[in-house]
Design a protein around this motif. Structure first.
Motif, mmCIF file in Angstrom:
data_model
loop_
_atom_site.group_PDB
_atom_site.id
_atom_site.type_symbol
_atom_site.label_atom_id
_atom_site.label_comp_id
_atom_site.label_asym_id
_atom_site.label_seq_id
_atom_site.Cartn_x
_atom_site.Cartn_y
_atom_site.Cartn_z
ATOM 1 N N SER A 8 11.598 6.881 22.909
ATOM 2 C CA SER A 8 9.981 6.736 23.462
ATOM 3 C C SER A 8 8.966 6.679 23.866
ATOM 4 O O SER A 8 8.165 7.021 22.898
ATOM 5 N N SER A 9 9.537 7.731 24.716
ATOM 6 C CA SER A 9 7.857 9.030 25.098
ATOM 7 C C SER A 9 7.835 10.328 24.176
ATOM 8 O O SER A 9 8.518 11.417 24.104
ATOM 9 N N PHE A 10 6.619 10.655 24.021
ATOM 10 C CA PHE A 10 6.523 12.660 23.371
ATOM 11 C C PHE A 10 5.865 12.755 24.428
ATOM 12 O O PHE A 10 5.613 12.634 24.937
ATOM 13 N N PRO A 11 6.019 14.317 24.130
ATOM 14 C CA PRO A 11 5.448 15.012 25.065
ATOM 15 C C PRO A 11 4.153 15.055 25.417
ATOM 16 O O PRO A 11 3.361 14.110 24.552
ATOM 17 N N LYS A 12 3.581 16.191 26.603
ATOM 18 C CA LYS A 12 1.786 15.847 27.163
ATOM 19 C C LYS A 12 1.751 16.008 25.485
ATOM 20 O O LYS A 12 1.595 17.035 24.677
ATOM 21 N N PRO A 13 0.529 15.622 26.246
ATOM 22 C CA PRO A 13 -0.485 15.582 24.635
ATOM 23 C C PRO A 13 -1.124 17.233 24.940
ATOM 24 O O PRO A 13 -1.203 17.176 25.695
ATOM 25 N N ARG A 25 1.355 7.840 23.195
ATOM 26 C CA ARG A 25 2.463 8.999 24.059
ATOM 27 C C ARG A 25 3.554 8.359 23.704
ATOM 28 O O ARG A 25 4.746 8.853 24.592
ATOM 29 N N ASN A 26 3.775 7.801 23.293
ATOM 30 C CA ASN A 26 5.602 7.559 22.722
ATOM 31 C C ASN A 26 5.370 6.235 20.990
ATOM 32 O O ASN A 26 4.476 6.234 20.237
ATOM 33 N N ARG A 27 6.691 6.328 20.927
ATOM 34 C CA ARG A 27 7.086 6.269 19.659
ATOM 35 C C ARG A 27 6.363 4.182 19.234
ATOM 36 O O ARG A 27 6.108 4.480 18.575
ATOM 37 N N GLU A 28 6.391 3.200 20.241
ATOM 38 C CA GLU A 28 5.927 2.514 19.547
ATOM 39 C C GLU A 28 4.277 2.102 19.833
ATOM 40 O O GLU A 28 3.784 1.877 18.938
ATOM 41 N N ALA A 29 3.649 3.183 20.425
ATOM 42 C CA ALA A 29 1.986 2.761 20.327
ATOM 43 C C ALA A 29 1.711 4.055 19.112
ATOM 44 O O ALA A 29 1.116 3.394 18.537
ATOM 45 N N LEU A 30 2.968 5.055 18.259
ATOM 46 C CA LEU A 30 2.385 5.270 17.203
ATOM 47 C C LEU A 30 2.703 3.941 16.045
ATOM 48 O O LEU A 30 2.038 4.077 14.629
ATOM 49 N N ILE A 48 5.622 16.069 16.062
ATOM 50 C CA ILE A 48 5.613 15.824 17.383
ATOM 51 C C ILE A 48 5.916 16.073 19.006
ATOM 52 O O ILE A 48 5.508 16.570 19.465
ATOM 53 N N MET A 49 7.644 15.162 18.306
ATOM 54 C CA MET A 49 8.528 16.003 19.269
ATOM 55 C C MET A 49 8.560 17.970 19.773
ATOM 56 O O MET A 49 9.517 17.619 21.122
ATOM 57 N N THR A 50 8.859 18.319 17.973
ATOM 58 C CA THR A 50 8.450 19.254 18.388
ATOM 59 C C THR A 50 7.087 20.696 18.645
ATOM 60 O O THR A 50 7.057 21.757 19.123
ATOM 61 N N GLU A 51 6.182 19.626 19.084
ATOM 62 C CA GLU A 51 4.951 19.831 19.597
ATOM 63 C C GLU A 51 4.193 21.019 18.348
ATOM 64 O O GLU A 51 3.248 21.658 19.181
#
Length: 121
Positions: A8-13, A25-30, A48-51
């Motif tokens: 659910s959480s993404f790496p730091k923006p 910042r997470n899948r739900e927000a996206l 996003i997960m691989t920056e």
């Protein structure tokens, strides 16, 4: 380590947000952004997960979505800036986004994906 698309959480923006441009910042927000704006975004989760990409909600000067992408030179660039349902944004919005990115990267972002990013005139 295998990539978990369900995390659910993404790496730091890559760029700090503001009240006008907010990192998702997470899948739900996206998912919420995609639904509200009527644009496809979930396909960006692996990047996003691989920056290699990040998505931000633009609240002002008009409601829109910002997609940043990381280029081979490791610098972040504006990928797409789209209004509701993928429509182009107004020139002042694009200028605002460029200034926001520039202020956070000290690198003038002149590379966009396509010429349909901005409503001219």
């Amino acid at each position: 380590m295998a990539l978990k698309i369900t995390d659910s959480s993404f790496p730091k923006p890559p760029l700090r947000g503001s009240s006008d441009i907010v990192p998702l910042r997470n899948r739900e927000a996206l998912k919420s952004e995609a639904k509200e704006q009527g644009v496809p975004l979930l396909h960006l989760i692996p990047d996003i997960m691989t920056e290699r990409a990040y998505v931000y909600r633009i609240n002002a000067p008009e409601r829109a979505t910002l997609h940043l992408r990381k280029l081979r030179d490791a610098r972040w660039r504006i990928g797409k800036v789209k209004s509701k349902e993928g429509r182009p944004v107004a020139v002042p919005t694009m200028q605002f986004v460029e200034a926001w990115v520039y202020s956070r990267t000290l690198d003038r972002p002149l590379e966009w994906v396509g010429s349909d990013q901005v409503v001219r005139g």
